[in-house]
Design an enzyme around this catalytic site. Structure first.
Site, PDB file in Angstrom:
ATOM      1  N   LYS A 103       0.813  -1.219   0.000  1.00  0.00           N
ATOM      2  CA  LYS A 103       0.000   0.000   0.000  1.00  0.00           C
ATOM      3  C   LYS A 103       0.851   1.275   0.000  1.00  0.00           C
ATOM      4  CE  LYS A 103      -4.181  -1.852   0.065  1.00  0.00           C
ATOM      5  NZ  LYS A 103      -5.063  -1.734  -1.113  1.00  0.00           N
ATOM      6  N   GLU A 122      -9.926   5.893   3.073  1.00  0.00           N
ATOM      7  CA  GLU A 122     -10.719   4.823   3.668  1.00  0.00           C
ATOM      8  C   GLU A 122      -9.764   3.678   3.939  1.00  0.00           C
ATOM      9  OE1 GLU A 122     -10.275   5.069   0.452  1.00  0.00           O
ATOM     10  OE2 GLU A 122      -9.607   3.012   0.052  1.00  0.00           O
ATOM     11  N   SER A 128       1.525  -9.732  -0.762  1.00  0.00           N
ATOM     12  CA  SER A 128       1.217  -8.300  -0.757  1.00  0.00           C
ATOM     13  C   SER A 128       1.422  -7.633   0.598  1.00  0.00           C
ATOM     14  CB  SER A 128      -0.213  -8.085  -1.236  1.00  0.00           C
ATOM     15  OG  SER A 128      -1.098  -8.862  -0.453  1.00  0.00           O
TER      16      SER A 128
END
Lengths: 267, 398
Positions: free
Chosen positions: B94, B116, B382
């Site tokens: 991210k 969010e 991830s």
């Protein structure tokens, strides 16, 4: 029907020096029957246009009051079929322009051509779809216009001029001017500030301009009504309906309508 | 596999085939135009690229290793590589996107950042980037997610972000996104909204994919160096799809099988899952036309996954397009299987993956017989799984 009946309404209100009052209510809030009573009450109290709100699970343009109304309506089993049933009932009581207002996905899922056919049969006059902008909605609005429905597109205080042209091209009902950058029921800046913005935008639009989002009192309606062709009230109506009941809600509409009658002569 | 068609181009007028677009209230068009303009400028701006590369390298820890998983390879019977996004600063991929977007917001002279978050990984990464560049940060997070990802709530608050609990709807990612959109509509002139996935209105799906595509670019270079050839397959989990699009993008026009693994939750027929590409129908949510879990009335269906990051009813529009085109193959893995994947990777390689990534790991394990002995497969890890320890413990011991 459709854009004709809106044109007639705006012509008549211009002649009589009144401003138009559009009232939003969610089908199925507080109940199916309750919403029909509230709407017919509003029409009797002076509402000129009804915006019949179809509930959606994710109403991103709405504040807490309409979010809650939407969620109650969904619990009450409201879908497009039920909304059209309500539309047809309201039309049998009251000869008032009735717009279906809802987020795009339920319409899309229902099927657009079926929607147009069934809405026509139910006596619906037009459509308001807050998350369907002129670019993405070009085919939808063009087809609706061809069929004689009135279409309503939005303008916001931050809309740039090139988009106004596109919005003008597709709008056959009225332009819905969002009074604040925000969600429905937001706190209004001073009514005078809104009125000034409206004056600026009104020169650019070809259709009547109605102001919505955050108008909660006859005093605000009066000031904004001076600059616009009318106002739209939703949150304040539903909140009164919920907190104080049907009688208070229809009285509120009557007071708003009075304020809009006096706008022109009081200057 | 199609080789005659080119994939991975920027969207045309905001659309990937029939998917994407900008289905948002009028007020946001101004901000989206402004953002698209700034993003396009940044693509041509050498200084922006230099600045971004600097932070990705010196701060986020890129490039991340492409690790040859020796013991897992032996167990599977072919060569498995792990793209170690779990080793990025803040523990997931991210950060690639948040550093870039916050940098862009700074160039746009925005004072305030909102985001969010589902699992909290994107929230932490956004709060981190905001702290790094000195911007005010507020995060919307579903109440349910705040309870199941408490560690990340603590991290975000430590980083100076304000975390707003969202109690509407299912109290998860979708509702957090609704609330963030409402905030953005209200504060559109001062605020940049950092969307964490390849989802939302144009230009987000394109922009986030562009910022995440560093994962695939590195992986391609690394595998060519280590194996002297392209991999046979690349596997990634799919919630909104940012890690998947990030690693897939560089391989879209290569003869490489691309496999996206969705959350089958409690089972695909249970109705409690997050498998929008497998079980959804095209619809409109959060500004985009894409595969969507929805009821017969066109209401958004509540998703479910043990992995908060996969607990989303929609998916990035480019993935919808790539699925229809047959370029990406989509499969689904249940909660229970994801837990197995989590344990498998931990015990064979000493790597505790996020439950999201564990879906991809399990898919590989379950389908190991379908690959030949000479196969080379990359799995995108991830994120790391510390945040999920409590959930796995609860699920295992009950």
């Amino acid at each position: 029907m459709g854009k004709e009946s809106l044109s007639i309404l705006f012509r008549e209100s211009a002649v009589s020096n009144e401003r138009v009052l559009a009232v939003f209510a969610t089908v199925g809030f507080p109940s199916f029957q309750g919403s029909i009573e509230a709407i017919t009450g509003a029409v009797e109290a002076g509402a000129d246009i009804i915006e019949l709100g179809i509930p959606f699970s994710d109403p991103v343009a709405d504040g807490p009051v309409i979010q809650e109304a939407s969620s109650v309506a969904l619990q009450n089993g409201i879908n497009i079929e039920k909304a059209l049933e309500a539309a047809s009932k309201i039309k049998s009581f009251a000869d008032v322009p009735l717009m279906l207002m809802g987020y795009f996905n339920p319409f899309l899922h229902y099927g657009i051509s079926k929607l147009f056919t069934d809405a026509y049969e139910a006596g619906v006059d037009g459509f308001i779809v807050p998350d369907l902008p002129p670019e993405e909605g070009h085919a939808f609005y063009t087809r609706a216009n061809e069929l004689g429905f009135a279409t309503v597109l939005f303008l916001s205080p931050v809309t740039k001029t090139p988009r106004v042209k596109l919005i003008n091209e597709l709008t056959t009902g009225f332009v819905y001017f969002i009074s604040v950058t925000g969600i429905t029921g937001a706190k209004l800046q001073s009514s005078e500030t809104v009125a000034l913005m409206v004056q600026r935008f009104k020169k650019k639009v070809k259709r009547p301009l109605l102001v919505g989002f955050g108008i909660s009192s006859p005093a605000e309606a009066a000031v904004i009504g001076k600059a616009a062709d009318g106002v739209i009230v939703g949150t304040a109506f539903l909140k009164t309906l919920k907190d104080k009941g049907l009688k208070a809600a229809t009285q509120f509409i009557a007071h708003l309508k009075d304020a809009l009658k006096n706008t022109v002569t009081s200057i | 596999m199609k080789v005659h068609k080119k994939f991975g181009a920027p969207p045309e007028k905001g659309f990937f085939g029939p998917y994407g677009g900008r289905y948002v209230p009028e007020t946001l068009h101004f901000a989206l135009d402004e953002l698209e303009e700034a993003f396009r400028t940044s693509l041509k701006d050498r200084n922006f690229k230099k600045e971004l590369d600097f932070y990705l390298k010196e701060y986020a820890g890129r490039p991340t290793p492409l690790y040859f998983a020796k013991r897992l390879s032996e167990k599977c019977g072919f060569r498995v590589y792990l793209k170690r996004e779990d080793l990025c600063h803040t523990g997931s991929h991210k950060i690639n996107n948040t550093i870039a977007q916050v940098l862009l917001a700074k160039h746009m002279k925005k004072k305030r950042i909102i985001a969010e978050t589902g699992a909290g990984q994107h929230g932490v990464a956004t709060a981190t980037a905001a702290a790094l560049f000195g911007l005010k940060c507020e995060i919307y997070m579903g109440k349910t997610d705040m309870e199941r990802q408490r560690l990340n709530v603590f991290r975000m608050r430590s980083l100076g972000a304000e975390v707003h609990p969202v109690s509407s709807g299912t109290k998860t990612l979708k509702d957090a996104m609704n609330e963030a959109i409402r905030d953005w509509v209200t504060n559109v002139q001062t605020t940049h909204y950092v969307i964490g996935s390849v989802a939302g209105p144009h230009p987000y799906p394109w922009m986030v994919r562009t910022f995440q595509s560093v994962i695939g670019r590195e992986s391609k270079q690394q595998i060519l160096k280590k194996e002297k050839r392209l991999p046979d397959a690349v596997v990634a989990c799919v919630g909104g799809g940012s890690n998947a699009m990030g690693i897939f993008h560089a391989f879209l026009n290569d003869p490489v099988e691309l496999i996206g693994v969705e959350a089958a939750g409690k089972g695909l027929s249970s109705g409690a899952h997050g498998a929008s590409l497998t079980k959804g129908e095209p619809g409109v949510l959060h500004g985009m036309h894409t595969y969507l879990l929805q009821t017969e009335d066109g209401q958004v269906q509540n998703p479910h996954s043990i992995a908060a990051g996969l607990d989303y009813p929609g998916v990035g529009p480019e993935l919808s397009y790539l699925k229809d085109e047959g370029r990406v193959h989509i499969h689904a893995v249940t909660d229970r299987q994801a837990i197995e994947g989590f344990k498998l990777l931990a015990s064979t390689e000493g790597i505790i993956p996020a439950l999201e990534s564990a879906h991809a790991v399990y898919w590989l394990w379950k389908n190991r017989k379908n690959f030949s002995r000479n196969a080379v497969v990359i799995v995108n890890v991830s994120g790391r799984g510390d945040k999920d320890a409590e959930i796995v413990e609860f699920f295992t011991n009950g």
